[in-house]
Design a protein around this motif. Sequence first.
Motif, PDB file in Angstrom:
ATOM      1  N   TRP A   1       0.850  -1.179   0.000  1.00 43.22           N
ATOM      2  CA  TRP A   1       0.000   0.000   0.000  1.00 43.22           C
ATOM      3  C   TRP A   1       0.892   1.238   0.000  1.00 43.22           C
ATOM      4  O   TRP A   1       1.665   1.458   0.941  1.00 43.22           O
ATOM      5  CB  TRP A   1      -0.923  -0.002   1.208  1.00 43.22           C
ATOM      6  N   LEU A   2       0.779   2.030  -1.048  1.00 44.23           N
ATOM      7  CA  LEU A   2       1.648   3.182  -1.238  1.00 44.23           C
ATOM      8  C   LEU A   2       1.094   4.421  -0.551  1.00 44.23           C
ATOM      9  O   LEU A   2      -0.122   4.596  -0.419  1.00 44.23           O
ATOM     10  CB  LEU A   2       1.827   3.458  -2.730  1.00 44.23           C
ATOM     11  N   ALA A   3       2.007   5.307  -0.144  1.00 44.02           N
ATOM     12  CA  ALA A   3       1.612   6.543   0.521  1.00 44.02           C
ATOM     13  C   ALA A   3       0.699   7.381  -0.362  1.00 44.02           C
ATOM     14  O   ALA A   3      -0.218   8.049   0.131  1.00 44.02           O
ATOM     15  CB  ALA A   3       2.855   7.340   0.921  1.00 44.02           C
ATOM     16  N   GLU A   4       0.926   7.340  -1.666  1.00 53.22           N
ATOM     17  CA  GLU A   4       0.089   8.139  -2.579  1.00 53.22           C
ATOM     18  C   GLU A   4      -1.345   7.638  -2.614  1.00 53.22           C
ATOM     19  O   GLU A   4      -2.262   8.351  -3.038  1.00 53.22           O
ATOM     20  CB  GLU A   4       0.669   8.112  -3.987  1.00 53.22           C
ATOM     21  N   GLU A   5      -1.574   6.407  -2.129  1.00 53.81           N
ATOM     22  CA  GLU A   5      -2.920   5.836  -2.100  1.00 53.81           C
ATOM     23  C   GLU A   5      -3.606   6.040  -0.757  1.00 53.81           C
ATOM     24  O   GLU A   5      -4.818   6.291  -0.713  1.00 53.81           O
ATOM     25  CB  GLU A   5      -2.850   4.331  -2.393  1.00 53.81           C
ATOM     26  N   ILE A   6      -2.863   5.912   0.333  1.00 60.78           N
ATOM     27  CA  ILE A   6      -3.485   5.904   1.662  1.00 60.78           C
ATOM     28  C   ILE A   6      -3.005   7.028   2.577  1.00 60.78           C
ATOM     29  O   ILE A   6      -3.527   7.197   3.675  1.00 60.78           O
ATOM     30  CB  ILE A   6      -3.231   4.560   2.379  1.00 60.78           C
ATOM     31  N   GLY A   7      -2.020   7.811   2.124  1.00 54.99           N
ATOM     32  CA  GLY A   7      -1.459   8.839   2.983  1.00 54.99           C
ATOM     33  C   GLY A   7      -0.152   8.394   3.604  1.00 54.99           C
ATOM     34  O   GLY A   7       0.234   7.222   3.539  1.00 54.99           O
ATOM     35  N   SER A   8       0.537   9.328   4.226  1.00 55.38           N
ATOM     36  CA  SER A   8       1.842   9.072   4.830  1.00 55.38           C
ATOM     37  C   SER A   8       1.856   9.583   6.261  1.00 55.38           C
ATOM     38  O   SER A   8       0.879  10.177   6.736  1.00 55.38           O
ATOM     39  CB  SER A   8       2.927   9.804   4.032  1.00 55.38           C
ATOM     40  N   THR A   9       2.971   9.366   6.939  1.00 57.96           N
ATOM     41  CA  THR A   9       3.116   9.930   8.282  1.00 57.96           C
ATOM     42  C   THR A   9       3.010  11.452   8.233  1.00 57.96           C
ATOM     43  O   THR A   9       2.386  12.069   9.107  1.00 57.96           O
ATOM     44  CB  THR A   9       4.465   9.511   8.891  1.00 57.96           C
ATOM     45  N   ASP A  10       3.575  12.065   7.216  1.00 59.40           N
ATOM     46  CA  ASP A  10       3.487  13.530   7.086  1.00 59.40           C
ATOM     47  C   ASP A  10       2.043  13.985   6.921  1.00 59.40           C
ATOM     48  O   ASP A  10       1.610  14.964   7.554  1.00 59.40           O
ATOM     49  CB  ASP A  10       4.316  14.008   5.899  1.00 59.40           C
ATOM     50  N   SER A  11       1.282  13.303   6.070  1.00 61.76           N
ATOM     51  CA  SER A  11      -0.114  13.711   5.884  1.00 61.76           C
ATOM     52  C   SER A  11      -0.936  13.433   7.135  1.00 61.76           C
ATOM     53  O   SER A  11      -1.882  14.165   7.451  1.00 61.76           O
ATOM     54  CB  SER A  11      -0.729  13.003   4.674  1.00 61.76           C
ATOM     55  N   ALA A  12      -0.555  12.366   7.875  1.00 60.29           N
ATOM     56  CA  ALA A  12      -1.248  12.056   9.125  1.00 60.29           C
ATOM     57  C   ALA A  12      -1.012  13.149  10.167  1.00 60.29           C
ATOM     58  O   ALA A  12      -1.927  13.537  10.903  1.00 60.29           O
ATOM     59  CB  ALA A  12      -0.788  10.705   9.663  1.00 60.29           C
ATOM     60  N   VAL A  13       0.221  13.656  10.237  1.00 57.74           N
ATOM     61  CA  VAL A  13       0.533  14.760  11.150  1.00 57.74           C
ATOM     62  C   VAL A  13      -0.284  15.988  10.776  1.00 57.74           C
ATOM     63  O   VAL A  13      -0.826  16.690  11.643  1.00 57.74           O
ATOM     64  CB  VAL A  13       2.040  15.073  11.122  1.00 57.74           C
ATOM     65  N   ALA A  14      -0.416  16.248   9.475  1.00 57.67           N
ATOM     66  CA  ALA A  14      -1.195  17.396   9.011  1.00 57.67           C
ATOM     67  C   ALA A  14      -2.673  17.239   9.368  1.00 57.67           C
ATOM     68  O   ALA A  14      -3.330  18.225   9.758  1.00 57.67           O
ATOM     69  CB  ALA A  14      -1.023  17.569   7.505  1.00 57.67           C
ATOM     70  N   GLU A  15      -3.210  16.024   9.235  1.00 53.61           N
ATOM     71  CA  GLU A  15      -4.611  15.777   9.612  1.00 53.61           C
ATOM     72  C   GLU A  15      -4.838  16.094  11.083  1.00 53.61           C
ATOM     73  O   GLU A  15      -5.812  16.751  11.453  1.00 53.61           O
ATOM     74  CB  GLU A  15      -4.976  14.314   9.358  1.00 53.61           C
TER      75      GLU A  15
END
Length: 403
Positions: free
Chosen positions: A279-293
Motif C-alpha cells: 500500500w503506497l503513501a500516494e494511495e493511503i497517505g503518509s506519516t506527514d499527511s497524518a501529522v497534518a490531519e
Amino acid sequence: MPTEPTSPVWNTFHAGDNLDVLPRLAPASVDVVYTDPPYNTGNDFAYADTFRDGSHADRHAGRHAAWTAMMRPRLEAVRTLLAPHGAVFVSIDDNEAAHLRLLMDEVFGEPNFMAQIVVNLNPKGRQLGRGFATSHEYVLAYARDLSTCAVDGSSAEAVDEADFPLTTDDGRRFRYLPLRNTNKKFNPITAPTLHFELYADPVTGRVSTTEFPGSRALAPVFGDGRPAVWRWSRPRVDERPDDLVCRVIRGRTGERADIFQRDWLVREGGRRKKLRTIWLAEEIGSTDSAVAELKALVGHVFESPKPTGLVRRILATLPDDVVVLDPFAGSGTTGHAVALANAADGGTRHCISINSTEPTRPGSNAHLAGLATVADITRARLSAVADQVGGGLEVVLESPDIR
C-alpha cells in the motif's frame, strides 16, 4: 408527544488501560479491530504491566519477551471480542514484526492468517541511523475464522479506469478480454466441459452456441495452437451473448478469428479489484499527511500518527455497518477514519477506542497544549471530529483518577 429517535453515535471512547477495559465489553460484539500498538524501539513503553522478563537473557531478548508478554493478554482479549466473521489488523514495524507474527499465529491460529501488508508510510525513507532508509511498516491481518470471515480483500478504489480504454456509443467503458482461459492449468484434460465449439462471425462480431448464416466454428486454442478451454460455460454464453464479440487478430501463425468478452467498468453493485499487499503513501497517505490531519484538528500533539486513509482502506473491505475496535487508540486515527467513512457513504459504522491515561511527557507539544495524558489527546481529537465531521462522541471514564 413521541420524541424523534436519536441517531447512533459513531464514536465511543474509553479512557483507561485496555487490559481493564476489554473484559468489560461484550464477547463477540466486534466485527473488526485495527490498532497501532506501541512499538518496541528500545525505550520503555507505556503498557509495561508486570510482564517483565526476569531472566538473565541478553538485553534485547529480554526486551522482546517483555513486549510480547505485554501484547499476549491483550490479543487474547481481542480474540474473545471478535465475532466469528471478524478480523484483526495490527500495525507494526521491523522491531517486533517477526515476534508479533508468531504471537498472532498462536493466538488466532496460523490457518487464519490473511496477509502481511507492506505500508509505505515514509516515501522519503528514514535518513537517520545506519543501514538503509526504511520507508515502510507492516499491517498483519488475521481472521477470527477464515472460513466465515467477512473481509473482502478487494476495493472499488483499486480499479483503474485507464484499464478500460474503449467506450460504447452510450458512454459505457469496457475492455476486451479473451474468452479463452489463458491459464494453461486449465485445458481439455483438467476442464473437459469447457472445451467446445462456438459459432461466430468476425464480420458482424456475433457469437452463439448454435450455427447461424455466415458463422464459422471456433474452438479455444492457445497461441501456439494447442487446445485450450473457454472461461464461460455454454449456458453462460447463451445468457450473455451481447457481451461477446468475434474479432480478427494477428497471432503467431498469422491472422485468425477469436472470441472476446466485453469486460465492463461498472456493473450492478459496482466493480471491485483485489488489493495488492503493498500500500503506497500516494494511495493511503503518509506519516506527514497524518501529522497534518491531526494538526488541523488539535495541533501537532502526537508523534507518528497513522493516516486515516490507511484505516479507511481496511474499512472498505467490510460492510458499512461494522463495529470497529481500537484498543491502542493513540491520537484517535481509527475513530476519525470511521467518521469520515460514514460521512462519505452514509454508513453506520461504530468505533470503540481505548487509550491509556499514561501522562504525556513534560515539555512535549501535548503537555504544553494542556493535554496531561495520552487519553486526553485521543479525546480531544475525537471531540473535534464530532464537531467537524459529525457522529457525536460518548466518553467513558474507566479509572477514578481520570480528570
